[in-house]
Scaffold this motif. Structure first.
Motif, PDB file in Angstrom:
ATOM      1  N   CYS A 122       0.762  -1.228  -0.051  1.00  0.00           N
ATOM      2  CA  CYS A 122       0.074   0.033  -0.024  1.00  0.00           C
ATOM      3  C   CYS A 122       0.814   1.259  -0.212  1.00  0.00           C
ATOM      4  O   CYS A 122       2.016   1.216   0.334  1.00  0.00           O
ATOM      5  N   ALA A 123       0.372   2.204  -0.808  1.00  0.00           N
ATOM      6  CA  ALA A 123       1.148   3.627  -0.632  1.00  0.00           C
ATOM      7  C   ALA A 123       0.201   4.732  -0.594  1.00  0.00           C
ATOM      8  O   ALA A 123      -0.989   4.619  -0.825  1.00  0.00           O
ATOM      9  N   ALA A 124       0.849   5.662   0.088  1.00  0.00           N
ATOM     10  CA  ALA A 124      -0.043   6.987   0.221  1.00  0.00           C
ATOM     11  C   ALA A 124       0.450   8.017  -0.799  1.00  0.00           C
ATOM     12  O   ALA A 124       1.758   8.292  -1.058  1.00  0.00           O
ATOM     13  N   ASP A 125      -0.504   8.800  -1.390  1.00  0.00           N
ATOM     14  CA  ASP A 125      -0.178   9.968  -2.203  1.00  0.00           C
ATOM     15  C   ASP A 125       0.765  10.893  -1.547  1.00  0.00           C
ATOM     16  O   ASP A 125       1.126  10.958  -0.351  1.00  0.00           O
ATOM     17  N   ARG A 126       1.750  11.575  -2.497  1.00  0.00           N
ATOM     18  CA  ARG A 126       2.590  12.562  -2.063  1.00  0.00           C
ATOM     19  C   ARG A 126       1.876  13.742  -1.479  1.00  0.00           C
ATOM     20  O   ARG A 126       2.812  14.493  -0.647  1.00  0.00           O
ATOM     21  N   ALA A 127       0.666  13.960  -1.891  1.00  0.00           N
ATOM     22  CA  ALA A 127       0.423  15.228  -1.366  1.00  0.00           C
ATOM     23  C   ALA A 127      -1.288  15.059  -0.983  1.00  0.00           C
ATOM     24  O   ALA A 127      -1.824  14.364  -1.655  1.00  0.00           O
ATOM     25  N   PRO A 128      -1.832  15.908  -0.133  1.00  0.00           N
ATOM     26  CA  PRO A 128      -3.306  15.798   0.202  1.00  0.00           C
ATOM     27  C   PRO A 128      -4.304  16.427  -0.575  1.00  0.00           C
ATOM     28  O   PRO A 128      -3.970  17.152  -1.464  1.00  0.00           O
TER      29      PRO A 128
END
Length: 127
Positions: free
Chosen positions: A96-102
């Protein structure tokens, strides 16, 4: 620093199901799009699914469309990947990975667009 921890992988027969979870230690988890990727031995990491920060939109790779479902529970800072009708070709390490910006709403499917990654969980589908 964001810590992402995947769980739920394992060995399953073809046609079976698994549910992966990814718990995030991110206070602002609810503002980030999340994605699932996978990597088989000797192959590049490939996109599987992504979900917007508010859960309003999802997008899937053609290879898993109709079989996999991504979802999130922002109250629990967790994103899920429900995998049904599994095939031997789904065998891989899933990340899983989180986007670089909100708050980004454009669908992103390349690993370089995601800034934080978990350690991965192995999924093996036997024929």
């Amino acid at each position: 620093q964001v810590l992402l921890v995947e769980s739920g992988g394992g060995l399953v027969q073809a046609g079976g199901s698994l549910r992966l979870s990814c718990a995030a230690s991110l206070r602002t988890f609810s503002t980030y799009a999340m994605g699932w990727f996978r990597q088989a031995p000797g192959k590049d990491r490939e996109f599987v699914a992504t979900i917007t920060w508010d859960g309003d939109r999802t997008y899937y790779a053609d290879s898993v469309k109709g079989r996999f479902t991504i979802s999130r529970d922002n109250a629990k800072d967790t994103v899920y990947l429900e995998m049904n009708s599994l095939k031997p070709e789904d065998t891989a390490t899933y990340y899983c990975a989180a986007d670089r910006a909100p708050y980004r709403r454009v669908v992103r499917t390349t690993p370089s667009n995601f800034g934080s990654w978990g350690q991965g969980t192995q999924v093996t589908v036997s024929s």
